[in-house]
Design a protein around this motif. Structure first.
Motif, PDB file in Angstrom:
ATOM      1  N   HIS A 180       0.816  -1.215   0.000  1.00 20.36           N
ATOM      2  CA  HIS A 180       0.000   0.000   0.000  1.00 20.36           C
ATOM      3  C   HIS A 180       0.853   1.269   0.000  1.00 20.36           C
ATOM      4  CE1 HIS A 180      -3.146  -2.895   1.073  1.00 20.36           C
ATOM      5  NE2 HIS A 180      -4.023  -1.970   0.769  1.00 20.36           N
ATOM      6  N   GLY A 181       2.120   1.137  -0.358  1.00 24.90           N
ATOM      7  CA  GLY A 181       2.967   2.313  -0.503  1.00 24.90           C
ATOM      8  C   GLY A 181       3.489   2.894   0.786  1.00 24.90           C
ATOM      9  N   CYS A 182       3.475   2.106   1.846  1.00 21.07           N
ATOM     10  CA  CYS A 182       3.967   2.571   3.140  1.00 21.07           C
ATOM     11  C   CYS A 182       5.070   1.652   3.654  1.00 21.07           C
ATOM     12  CB  CYS A 182       2.841   2.604   4.173  1.00 21.07           C
ATOM     13  SG  CYS A 182       1.654   3.931   3.930  1.00 21.07           S
ATOM     14  N   ALA A 183       5.788   2.137   4.633  1.00 22.53           N
ATOM     15  CA  ALA A 183       6.835   1.343   5.250  1.00 22.53           C
ATOM     16  C   ALA A 183       6.938   1.726   6.717  1.00 22.53           C
ATOM     17  CB  ALA A 183       8.177   1.580   4.551  1.00 22.53           C
ATOM     18  N   LEU A 184       7.561   0.857   7.485  1.00 20.79           N
ATOM     19  CA  LEU A 184       7.880   1.174   8.870  1.00 20.79           C
ATOM     20  C   LEU A 184       9.074   0.339   9.292  1.00 20.79           C
ATOM     21  CD1 LEU A 184       5.270  -0.410  11.343  1.00 20.79           C
ATOM     22  CD2 LEU A 184       5.923  -1.376   9.173  1.00 20.79           C
ATOM     23  N   ASP A 185       9.839   0.848  10.231  1.00 18.64           N
ATOM     24  CA  ASP A 185      11.028   0.147  10.696  1.00 18.64           C
ATOM     25  C   ASP A 185      10.679  -0.960  11.677  1.00 18.64           C
ATOM     26  OD1 ASP A 185      12.738   1.758   9.189  1.00 18.64           O
ATOM     27  OD2 ASP A 185      12.838   3.270  10.759  1.00 18.64           O
ATOM     28  N   GLU A 186       9.630  -0.743  12.452  1.00 18.68           N
ATOM     29  CA  GLU A 186       9.225  -1.740  13.439  1.00 18.68           C
ATOM     30  C   GLU A 186       7.795  -1.448  13.852  1.00 18.68           C
ATOM     31  OE1 GLU A 186      11.928  -1.343  16.662  1.00 18.68           O
ATOM     32  OE2 GLU A 186      11.654   0.801  16.860  1.00 18.68           O
ATOM     33  N   THR A 187       7.176  -2.447  14.478  1.00 15.79           N
ATOM     34  CA  THR A 187       5.817  -2.279  14.968  1.00 15.79           C
ATOM     35  C   THR A 187       5.711  -3.000  16.306  1.00 15.79           C
ATOM     36  OG1 THR A 187       3.492  -2.457  14.342  1.00 15.79           O
ATOM     37  CG2 THR A 187       4.885  -4.344  13.838  1.00 15.79           C
ATOM     38  N   ILE A 188       4.553  -2.907  16.927  1.00 14.56           N
ATOM     39  CA  ILE A 188       4.327  -3.567  18.212  1.00 14.56           C
ATOM     40  C   ILE A 188       3.266  -4.646  18.030  1.00 14.56           C
ATOM     41  CG2 ILE A 188       3.426  -3.286  20.559  1.00 14.56           C
ATOM     42  CD1 ILE A 188       4.572  -0.435  20.537  1.00 14.56           C
ATOM     43  N   VAL A 189       3.649  -5.871  18.308  1.00 15.56           N
ATOM     44  CA  VAL A 189       2.717  -6.993  18.400  1.00 15.56           C
ATOM     45  C   VAL A 189       3.093  -7.723  19.682  1.00 15.56           C
ATOM     46  CG1 VAL A 189       1.802  -9.090  17.346  1.00 15.56           C
ATOM     47  CG2 VAL A 189       2.557  -7.184  15.888  1.00 15.56           C
TER      48      VAL A 189
END
Length: 398
Positions: free
Chosen positions: A212-221
């Motif tokens: 969807h044209g986005c990125a992130l370095d990390e997330t919380i799960v």
């Protein structure tokens, strides 16, 4: 998008200086916002109030590598190359620090700048070097550019909205993975015969965001006890009957604007304690949202969430500044080119204005129970707020 820099003009006038300067890569949000130029290496930007008509002139000084692109892509009125100011010769003669400062000073002199404000995190070596080269340098402790950035234009709100749409697609993929999981005899969630881990869910989120044209370095799960620490990223197998906090804060790759959203999911049967905490957090979310309007303060919104928790007997940092359980963080923050920016929804939070994009994210935490957090992202409007989040608030999935 050309930002309204009248507030910056006023700040420079009040300080009695000629310019505002930045020396940073575009990963520094103020640099990207002011220059409009996306470059991976540091470059020098000067916003100077030295034009004959008193208007501001924006100029950038870049390497030869970035010169052509800066002329096409930046919003600068003037673009110069380091080579135009004999940068390599100056560094060869004076060394890196002094040579760089002399180059910048010459660039500023051509703009008619004799004094400038810089942000708190401006490189101290460059600031000292400019002073030694005869440029007056003062520190803008209020970070006026971040204050300007905090009030979003309609175009910027649309950037956040698009990031949020991608965010919701990613969270939906995560929810479906958890909802469709099997449950092993020991209570571990499974997917395709293997334990379903925080890392696997994070992977699904990241892949969906990329599509969807986005990125992130990390997330919380984070599930179980991990979720009792609000910023624990989570690791290892997830389990049935425990709350799983998923906090996703992507950046749209085209616009560079972020979104931020949290939901708490549970596969199986929640305990009475988890269900009560979830319902109470939903109530705190609704109370905090109801407090969002122009003229209300971030402190008002934070207090509304604290009131709900304290009335139910849970500690907050307001009722007990030393508590390690209960409601142990602020109620939200601004979102834009940075995922955490002004304004703050905390005991010190100032007045909200139309155009502020903020998160509202109450939560409860206890290692013996786990964590629960629900987060929406909204924009303050002339008469209240618009919720940019279109995702259900439901605990049990599957």
């Amino acid at each position: 998008m050309d930002p309204d820099l009248s507030t910056l003009d006023d700040r420079l006038d009040a300080a009695g200086v000629d310019a505002y300067c930045l020396d940073a890569a575009s990963t520094e949000p103020n640099q990207l916002y002011l220059s409009g130029f996306d470059a991976p290496d540091p470059f020098f930007t000067a916003y100077a109030l030295t034009a004959p008509d008193g208007t501001g002139e924006l100029a950038v000084l870049v390497s030869g590598l970035e010169y052509g692109r800066a002329k096409k892509e930046s919003r600068a009125d003037a673009v110069a190359r380091l080579a135009d100011y004999d940068y390599h010769e100056r560094v060869g003669e004076y060394g890196e620090r002094e040579g760089t400062a002399r180059t910048y000073a010459a660039f500023l002199a051509d703009l008619g700048v004799e004094s400038a404000l810089v942000p708190d995190r401006f490189p101290v070596g460059v600031a000292d070097g400019l002073r030694e080269a005869g440029v007056g340098v003062g520190v803008d402790g209020d970070d006026v550019v971040e204050s300007v950035r905090a009030v979003k234009t309609d175009e910027e709100v649309e950037h956040v909205r698009r990031a949020q749409e991608a965010n919701e697609a990613a969270l939906r993929a995560a929810e479906e993975l958890i909802a469709g999981a099997g449950v092993a005899d020991d209570g571990t969630l499974t997917h395709e015969g293997e334990p379903l881990t925080s890392e696997r869910v994070s992977e699904e989120i990241e892949v969906t965001l990329l599509r969807h044209g986005c990125a992130l370095d990390e997330t919380i799960v984070a599930g179980g006890a991990d979720a009792a620490d609000p910023h624990d990223r989570g690791s290892g197998p997830l389990s049935a009957d425990e709350a799983i906090v998923i906090d996703v804060f992507p950046r749209d790759k085209a616009s560079k604007y972020h979104s931020d959203m949290t939901r708490t999911f549970l596969k199986g049967e929640p305990s009475d304690e988890i269900r009560d905490r979830y319902d109470l957090t939903e109530e705190a979310l609704e109370a905090a949202l109801a407090a969002v309007e122009p003229g209300a303060t971030g402190a008002d919104v934070h207090a509304a969430a604290c009131d709900v928790y304290e009335a139910a007997g849970h500690p907050t940092l307001r009722s007990d500044p030393t508590t390690e359980t209960g409601y142990i963080h602020s109620t939200g923050h601004g979102v834009g080119l940075a995922v955490h920016e002004r304004p703050g929804l905390n005991p010190r939070g100032g007045a909200l204005e139309p155009g502020h994009v903020i998160t509202v994210e109450p939560g409860l935490y206890d290692p013996a129970v786990g964590g629960v957090r629900i987060e929406d992202i909204v924009v303050v409007t002339e008469d209240g707020y618009e919720n940019l989040t279109d995702y259900p608030v439901e605990l049990v999935v599957g």
